[in-house]
Structures are given as C-alpha cells and as structure tokens.
Scaffold this active site. Sequence first.
Site, PDB file in Angstrom:
ATOM      1  N   CYS A 140      -3.667 -18.942  12.948  1.00 19.38           N
ATOM      2  CA  CYS A 140      -2.990 -17.995  12.059  1.00 19.38           C
ATOM      3  C   CYS A 140      -3.130 -16.560  12.550  1.00 19.38           C
ATOM      4  O   CYS A 140      -2.140 -15.838  12.635  1.00 19.38           O
ATOM      5  CB  CYS A 140      -3.517 -18.142  10.641  1.00 19.38           C
ATOM      6  SG  CYS A 140      -2.981 -19.682   9.878  1.00 19.38           S
ATOM      7  N   HIS A 141      -4.407 -16.130  12.802  1.00 17.84           N
ATOM      8  CA  HIS A 141      -4.596 -14.744  13.223  1.00 17.84           C
ATOM      9  C   HIS A 141      -5.516 -14.629  14.422  1.00 17.84           C
ATOM     10  O   HIS A 141      -6.020 -13.555  14.702  1.00 17.84           O
ATOM     11  CB  HIS A 141      -5.114 -13.897  12.061  1.00 17.84           C
ATOM     12  CG  HIS A 141      -4.277 -14.049  10.828  1.00 17.84           C
ATOM     13  ND1 HIS A 141      -4.643 -14.874   9.794  1.00 17.84           N
ATOM     14  CD2 HIS A 141      -3.064 -13.539  10.500  1.00 17.84           C
ATOM     15  CE1 HIS A 141      -3.686 -14.850   8.864  1.00 17.84           C
ATOM     16  NE2 HIS A 141      -2.721 -14.058   9.278  1.00 17.84           N
ATOM     17  N   GLY A 142      -5.785 -15.767  15.090  1.00 20.58           N
ATOM     18  CA  GLY A 142      -6.521 -15.719  16.360  1.00 20.58           C
ATOM     19  C   GLY A 142      -8.017 -15.600  16.255  1.00 20.58           C
ATOM     20  O   GLY A 142      -8.638 -14.858  17.012  1.00 20.58           O
TER      21      GLY A 142
END
Lengths: 287, 170, 428
Positions: free
Chosen positions: B134-136
């Site tokens: 999703c956001h690393g």
Amino acid sequence: MLVLLNRIIFIIFISVISFSAVSEEVNKNYLKTEWSFKGIFGTFDRASLQRGYQVYQEVCAGCHSVQHLSYRNLSEKGGPEFSIEEAKTIAAQFEVEDGPNSDGEMFMRPARLADKFVKPYPNVEASTAANGGAYPPDMSVLAKARSGGADYIYSLLMGYENPPSGFELDDGVYYNKYMAGNKIKMSAPIMDGIVEYADGTEATTAQISKDVTTFLVWASEPHLEAQHRMGFKAIIYLIILLTLVYLSKQKVWSRFGSKQEAEEEEGFDKVEKIVTKYEGEDPKTFK
Amino acid sequence: MSKETTPKRRDFLFTATYTIGAVGVGAAVWPLIDQMNPDSSVKALSTTEVDVSNIEPGKTITVLWRGKPIFIKRRTKKEIEEAAAVDLKDLKDPEKDSDRAKNPEWLVMVGVCTHLGCVPLADKGDYKAWFCPCHGSHYDTSGRIRKGPAPTNLEIPKYEFINNNTIKIG
Amino acid sequence: MSETKYIPKSKIAKWFDSRLPLLSLSHHLKEYPTPKNLNYWWTFGGILTFCLITQIVTGVILGMHYVAHTDHAFESIEHIMRDVNYGWLLRYVHANGASMFFLAVYIHIFRGLFYGSYKEPREVIWIIGVIIYLLMMATAFMGYVLPWGQMSFWGATVITNLFSAIPFVGESITTWLWGGYSVDNPTLTRFYALHYLLPFLIFGLIILHIWALHVPGNNNPVGIDIKKNSNETMPFHPYMVMKDLVALLVFVIIFLWFVFFAPNVLGHPDNYIEANPLVTPTHIVPEWYLLPFYAILRAIPSKLGGVIFMFAAIFVLMLLPWLDTSKVRSSVFRPIYRKFFWVLVVTVVLLGYLGAKPPEGIYLILSRIATAYYFIHFLVLLPLLGRYEKTDTLPMSISDPVLNKPGFMDKFKKAAAQYEGDDVSSFK
C-alpha cells in the site's frame, strides 16, 4: 367515596376478565410439584440442572434438538455451572462440521465450547420422516412455547396411562392425559432407572421428569436468575424513588397553595381597607 | 406557611431526589451502551487453535483470528540468526527478536500493517520477509519495521503452545 | 399563545435564540399555563411520550442485532436473548413496552371520551390522535411479525388476506402487500423497514398533536373554558412536571414488574414456535390490544362486511366531535351520558375478551351484541343524548370549590351588607 368504591369494583372487574383470559390454560389440572425457580426469588437447583442435562443427553437428544443452546452455556453463570473443563469434555464428545479447508472441502471436528449443540437430524424434514411423520420439536424454548410451561412438560412426561375403554389409538400413537387431544406420537420416554445419576440421586420417573423439566426451563430462560435479581433491585429502587418524588411534588405544590392563599389574603385585605376607609370601623371587628 | 420551612430542609429533599434519580438513570442507560460490546458468542470465538504440524521450515501460513489475518512462520536457522543479529539502534521501534518470538523457530504475528492496516505480502521486500504494497513498508524476519511509513513492528498477539503441534491464539 | 416574550440572559443565548428560537420554545413549554384542577388522568400524555421514546430506543438497539430474513429471524432473536449483553432485557422491555404503550393509549382515549376533550375547539387534536392510534396499531402488527413465530406468520396471513375481500382489486392488493403469493421473506423484510419507519411518523404527529393542543390549551375535569393567564392556571414546570413524574414512576413500576417477573404473560406461547406454513395453530389470535377489533371483524358473517365494520369502528372515532352534539363537555355534569360511558368501557373490555375466544356459540352471539352496542353508542346514542339529556348546572369557574372555603363568603357578605346602596365606583 361511593365513586372510589365504584372505581375499585370496576378495576377488579377489568383485572378478572383480563386475568382469566390470560391464564386460561393454567386452569387445567397439572400435576403439582415444587419448582425451585418459581416465584420472584426463584433460582435453579444446580444439581438438578446437571442431572437434567444428563437426561436430555441420554434420553431425548436422539430425537430432540436444542439448537439455540451452545456448549459454553453449560459452564456459564445461572445454569448447570459445569466447570469449563467439564463443559469442554462434554462438547468434545460430539462432532461438528467445519470448513471449507484450504482444499475447499468440509470436514468434521470435535465440538468446542463456542459451538451450538449438535442436532440429531440435519433439518425438520429429516426429523419428521424418521419419526413417523411427527416432528419431535426443538426444545430450546419449549417451556415458553407451551402454555402451562414447566407444569405442562412435567405432567406430560408423567401423564402416560392406559387409554379409557373404547378410545381408539393407531399404531405408534399413545395415550397421554395432558397432551392436547390425548394422543401423542412419542412413546413414554421416562421410566424408573432409565438413567443412572452420577450424583447417586434415586432415578425415579418423577425425579427424572422433574430434572429434565428444570433443564428445559433453564434452556428456555438461561438468564432467569439475573432477571429476578435485577427485577427485585429495580422495583425496590423505584418504590424509594417514587416516595421521594411524591414528597417533592407535594412540597412543590404546597408553594402554589400558599401563593393562592397569599393572593386571596391580599384581595381580602384590599376590600377590608376600602371598607374601613369608608366607614371608619375597626378592621378587627371583621375577624 | 411553607415560608416557615427552613431552606435547608427543603433543599435536602430535592437534592436527595435528584441524586437517587440520577443513579437510576445511569443504571438504565448502561445496558443500552453495553449491548454494543462484544456479545458472549463473539467472546467465545476470541481464541483459535491452530495445528502447525504440517508447516515446513521457511514456510508461512495465514489463519483468521478475531477477523484478522495471523502470520505463522516456521523460521529457518538462517532467518533466526539474521533477526537476532540486528542492532537495536537501527530499528524505528527497537525490540529484541527474542522478545518477539519466545520459541525462536516460530514467529506468530498479526498480519496487519501498523501504518494504515493493509495486509503485508510474505517473502517480499528488501529484507526478504514482509512488504506492504500500500505505502511501501518493509518488515524484517522478525516482523520489525525497517523502512517505510509504518510506525511500529507487527503486533505479536497473545499465544501459547498447548502441545507440540498446536498453538492457541488469544 | 406566547404569554411573555422570553429574553435570554446570556449573549450567546440571545444570538442563538434569535436565529432558531429553541430557547423561546423551551420557555414556552416550561411556563405553559395549565389548568390547576387537572387530575391524574391527565398524566397519560406524558406517559405515552415516555413509551414512544422507550420503544424507539430499545427498537433501534434491537435492530443492531436482529436479522430480517425468514431463515434467521427467529434465531437472531434467540441470539439477542442469550448472547447479546442485556439482550434479554432489551427484548422484554420492547415487547412489554408495546403492551404498556397500548394500555396508556386506551386510558388516554377514554379520558378524552369522558371529559369531552374531543369537543370544539379540540377536534383536530382528537383526529390527529386517532391517526396516531392507527399508526400505532400498524406498527405493533408489523412488529409482531418480525420474530417469525407461528403467531407472527399466521396473524400476518389472516390480516393481509383480509384485503382480498375488496372487490375487483382485492387479490392484486394482497399480492402487492405480500410481494409474493403468500406471506414470506419479501413480506418480512418490508414489514421490518416499515416497522422501523412508522414510529418516526408517529413522533412527528405527536408534535402536531401537542402544537394543536397549545392553541386552546388543555381541557380540564370540569370542562369549562378557562382564561390562560389567570389564577386558574399554573406554569407547566414545576407543577405538572412533578405530577407527571409521580404518575410515570407508578407506570414504570407496573411495566418493570411485567418485564422482570412475568415477561411472557401478555404474549402467546405459540410465538415461541418457529413459523411453519404447513401447520396452522388451533387458535390464531393477535396481541391483546388488538382483540376488540378482532372480535368485531369476526362478528360480522361476511368477509368484506367484517373488514368494513372493523375499519368503521376506528373511523367512527374520527367523527366523534360531530356525533356528540351536547353543549356540555365533561361527563361530570352529564349524568346520563356518564352511565353510557361506562357501558361502552365494559363493552370494549368484553369485546377484547371475546376476541380471544373461538367465534362460535355464546361467544359469537355476545360479540354481535357488543359490536351492535358499540356502533349504536356512537351513531345513535350520542347525537340523541346531546339533544335530550338534562345536564347538571355548570360551575361558574374551576375555582368554585375554593370559594366555598369556610368563612370567606361570610366575611364578604358581611362587608357588602354594610354598604348597601353606596356608589360602587367609590370602592375602587
């Protein structure tokens, strides 16, 4: 006070009509026995509940489900109060379907506390077909589903007798004094000694019937003891509060009364003053 | 007439009534609120037992507990050593591997990214452990946050081995 | 209507009230001039508001746990009773609350009948009240279907089947109501939606009901008009608030007695049996508060006739302000009407009793007599009584009894006797 008397008679009339309409079935002469859970302070006899569970399991569970009960209910407060370990052991005797597993298949596993009681038949139709066309009802709320409740169930279990002469009975139909229409398709399920109680209580028909009825009442109303406890506290509290509120109301209203009197006194004083002005008489003579 | 009643006595009745009334209101309101708390059927499902006998070293399985994914990984010796060797100073949320995995062979974690709740992917990312797409966020072989926006390590639920093959979670 | 203009004390209050006059409204309600001679029969309006709020609060909460599907409805209620924290309490409060709601509404209606509260200028209040009563019955009927027990299902079947009696369009209407060819899942889901909705319509109507009441002001036991700002009224707060509270507590004690110690006595055991379309219960009966109408329905030999008379029994109530032609409001001063009032009460209670009995033999005969009396009472007796009844003399004011206080009149008479013949204007 004739009005008050008339009102009381009227209230009695209304109550009698409504009560007789409501308690219609109670007029049937059920067998009398002492129930520990009746009355506002009623509680369940734990030992009786545990015996009753045993009766259900050994005598009734072959045909009757209690599908809304969970195994954990056996160890919860207010019921038979088996220990958690005992309840787990009881549950583990039965198998429930679970799944699908990661292969997509359903599988059987031993029941756990969280599971509902297993049913003897998968559905109503299977149960009806296996029991000569008569469905052995689910007993989760049976005590509430029959007018007469515990008294009816107990009487029915004890009510098998020879039919009066000339009474026709088909195959597989039995005579019962308390069944509606006197015909029942369940043969007498309880007999002396049909179970052997772990706690050594003598297993007479009456004792067994009483225990399993107690169990079924608990099954229908597992929170009965909490209801009674809370109800007692609530009513006492409300009576106290009512007294306080009533006294407060009287006190508040007495202010209005005196305000009224004060106004009347004021009005009368004015009249008195004017009258005196025009006559010169001593106002004291007015008292 | 009532003017003669001392204010003290009059107030006491009203104060007593209000107070006792308030108690009743509280007692009446509590069930309305408590009914939204988990009911007993939900609480009964609050523990799950998992059979781990079929998991090979290096493999991870995911099971559902309280509606959330749980990662159960049977770690290889190499993975355990890697996890133990990490310097706590390098960690955003310093935690010793031995504190997270009491039995170092088994790692049991709640598979919910501590950033915004996505489910991280196994065997991915810079640390060859878990990576949240999703956001690393990158997690290591102990499930600790190493890189990315997640603030804390993957949560360790309450669990115990009730026998050699079974973990009870919750 | 507004007695004194309310001026809020703080700046914030002034700012807010000038934009949305809630504080003025609250002041109006607090100070509202209420007749000082109201008796405890006037407390039931407040009790009814309490009942509505209780039903809505417990209802919304039950709705968080109930599942409106034929396969799960019964089971979801058992889940509420067994697993949900205090679920048994919420369910029993809601079920018994419905009965208490109707008990209160019947007392409230009979109060209106006795004291002539429906008469000019309060006709609209009365009509709104009848509409509220209708909505209450619809709500209760649909609510009773939701547990999906035997009575739920068969009661729904009997009552929805009534619509097929309507000529030409009856069958289509019934199919439309069912959403199918019999009472089944579509019926259940739409009843759930409507059962949730109607109470809020009732709430809106109650606001109109109270608004319409506040135009002329309350009626009172003596039935004569009073001036609003006089010593014949008292501000609603604290006097009537305290009195309402006393009555409410007595009501709640009775209510909770049922909830905790006899929660199923007002219901029917058959509703603890899951609905079965293939097995009809021996006696299909609605809940007690609908029994009088059920008795009227079954008293008429024709299906359509029964339906017409049942609805007419409610409709005739709406016409009441114009059927009762008496110029005197309160039965306190109507000795003949008063007797017929009690006959009506006994008739309605009797109809209720008969509604639970099988419609045959003596029960059927009595139902027909009672139904006949019900309609004769409203359509024949009331108009006639209005014209021919010799009523008692009305008092001059509601304070009349107070002026009879010993000594007061004597003092006044004595003073007046002294000054006979003097110029009255000098007395000011």
